[in-house]
Design a protein around this motif. Structure first.
Motif, PDB file in Angstrom:
ATOM      1  N   ALA A  15       2.498   0.909  12.519  1.00 47.01           N
ATOM      2  CA  ALA A  15       1.490   1.872  12.320  1.00 47.01           C
ATOM      3  C   ALA A  15       0.027   1.387  12.031  1.00 47.01           C
ATOM      4  N   VAL A  16       0.028   0.500  10.881  1.00 46.60           N
ATOM      5  CA  VAL A  16      -1.307  -0.176  10.714  1.00 46.60           C
ATOM      6  C   VAL A  16      -1.781  -1.026  11.844  1.00 46.60           C
ATOM      7  N   GLY A  17      -1.137  -1.575  12.745  1.00 50.20           N
ATOM      8  CA  GLY A  17      -1.413  -2.334  13.960  1.00 50.20           C
ATOM      9  C   GLY A  17      -2.235  -1.016  14.837  1.00 50.20           C
ATOM     10  N   ALA A  18      -1.670  -0.118  14.930  1.00 50.03           N
ATOM     11  CA  ALA A  18      -2.226   0.949  15.825  1.00 50.03           C
ATOM     12  C   ALA A  18      -3.447   1.710  15.241  1.00 50.03           C
ATOM     13  N   GLU A  19      -3.447   1.807  13.723  1.00 51.94           N
ATOM     14  CA  GLU A  19      -4.448   2.595  13.278  1.00 51.94           C
ATOM     15  C   GLU A  19      -4.773   1.824  11.773  1.00 51.94           C
ATOM     16  N   PRO A  20      -5.461   0.809  11.959  1.00 47.67           N
ATOM     17  CA  PRO A  20      -5.944  -0.384  10.946  1.00 47.67           C
ATOM     18  C   PRO A  20      -6.841   0.237   9.946  1.00 47.67           C
ATOM     19  N   GLY A  21      -7.500   1.245  10.169  1.00 50.32           N
ATOM     20  CA  GLY A  21      -8.422   2.070   9.440  1.00 50.32           C
ATOM     21  C   GLY A  21      -7.968   2.986   8.446  1.00 50.32           C
ATOM     22  N   ARG A  22      -6.641   3.263   8.433  1.00 52.53           N
ATOM     23  CA  ARG A  22      -5.857   4.132   7.554  1.00 52.53           C
ATOM     24  C   ARG A  22      -5.432   3.579   6.194  1.00 52.53           C
ATOM     25  N   ALA A  23      -6.152   3.940   5.147  1.00 53.99           N
ATOM     26  CA  ALA A  23      -5.772   3.373   3.952  1.00 53.99           C
ATOM     27  C   ALA A  23      -4.325   3.769   3.546  1.00 53.99           C
ATOM     28  N   ASP A  24      -4.116   5.228   3.796  1.00 58.73           N
ATOM     29  CA  ASP A  24      -2.778   5.653   3.425  1.00 58.73           C
ATOM     30  C   ASP A  24      -1.506   4.779   4.204  1.00 58.73           C
ATOM     31  N   LEU A  25      -1.905   4.474   5.343  1.00 54.68           N
ATOM     32  CA  LEU A  25      -0.878   3.609   5.778  1.00 54.68           C
ATOM     33  C   LEU A  25      -0.554   1.971   5.021  1.00 54.68           C
ATOM     34  N   TRP A  26      -1.694   1.441   4.561  1.00 53.83           N
ATOM     35  CA  TRP A  26      -1.578   0.413   4.068  1.00 53.83           C
ATOM     36  C   TRP A  26      -1.084   0.551   2.769  1.00 53.83           C
ATOM     37  N   SER A  27      -1.368   1.723   2.022  1.00 48.62           N
ATOM     38  CA  SER A  27      -0.676   1.659   0.824  1.00 48.62           C
ATOM     39  C   SER A  27       0.739   2.017   0.769  1.00 48.62           C
ATOM     40  N   GLU A  28       0.976   2.530   1.793  1.00 47.85           N
ATOM     41  CA  GLU A  28       2.777   2.875   2.013  1.00 47.85           C
ATOM     42  C   GLU A  28       3.305   1.374   2.433  1.00 47.85           C
ATOM     43  N   LEU A  29       2.489   0.577   3.270  1.00 46.44           N
ATOM     44  CA  LEU A  29       3.104  -0.626   3.684  1.00 46.44           C
ATOM     45  C   LEU A  29       3.135  -1.518   2.378  1.00 46.44           C
ATOM     46  N   ALA A  30       2.468  -1.508   1.682  1.00 49.04           N
ATOM     47  CA  ALA A  30       2.373  -2.124   0.259  1.00 49.04           C
ATOM     48  C   ALA A  30       3.635  -1.823  -0.538  1.00 49.04           C
ATOM     49  N   THR A  31       4.077  -0.456  -0.574  1.00 53.04           N
ATOM     50  CA  THR A  31       5.133   0.061  -1.439  1.00 53.04           C
ATOM     51  C   THR A  31       6.322  -0.317  -0.673  1.00 53.04           C
ATOM     52  N   ALA A  32       6.365  -0.273   0.612  1.00 59.07           N
ATOM     53  CA  ALA A  32       7.735  -0.756   1.431  1.00 59.07           C
ATOM     54  C   ALA A  32       7.978  -2.050   1.213  1.00 59.07           C
ATOM     55  N   LEU A  33       6.779  -2.995   1.190  1.00 61.41           N
ATOM     56  CA  LEU A  33       7.150  -4.508   0.934  1.00 61.41           C
ATOM     57  C   LEU A  33       7.652  -4.678  -0.482  1.00 61.41           C
TER      58      LEU A  33
END
Length: 134
Positions: A15-33
């Motif tokens: 998802a962040v690869g497809a939409e790298p400008g979305r902070a919400d996706l980066w936050s969720e990725l951090a949580t999942a990591l």
């Protein structure tokens, strides 16, 4: 597709690869990591979320979660408190607001997550969270 933190990391990475400008996706990725036991990698995702959305409580909560997982309690506490100040009226469990940040802060003070543990600061933080989540 599988379930659990590893599957979430895979999906959110795409998802962040497809939409790298979305902070919400980066936050969720951090949580999942973090949930996958990959806290050092999560730091970069959380920092990217804050870079994209510096006024987002969720982005700062992600910093708090990652910092706590890395053992940096001072950074985690500062991030949770800052998150609470950014979204004081957010709904409980919405990914925003003082209540979610207060529970994060309480968990930092009492990693066992037990209210009434006899640990003064943790009980006080859980009490603040409970007042926000009647």
């Amino acid at each position: 597709m599988g379930r659990g933190p590893a599957a979430a990391v895979d999906a959110l990475s795409a998802a962040v690869g497809a939409e790298p400008g979305r902070a919400d996706l980066w936050s969720e990725l951090a949580t999942a990591l973090v949930a996958s036991g990959r806290a050092p990698e999560a730091w970069d995702a959380a920092v990217r979320a804050v870079e994209l959305a510096p006024r987002s409580a969720a982005s700062h909560r992600a910093i708090g979660s990652v910092a706590a997982a890395l053992g940096d309690t001072a950074q985690a506490e500062a991030a949770y408190l800052h998150a609470a100040s950014l979204d004081p009226g957010g709904a409980p469990d919405s990914g925003g607001g003082r209540q979610d940040a207060a529970y994060g802060h309480a968990g930092l003070l009492d990693p066992g997550g037990a209210p009434d543990s006899g640990r003064g600061p943790a009980d006080a933080a859980y009490g603040r969270a409970a007042l926000l989540d009647p």
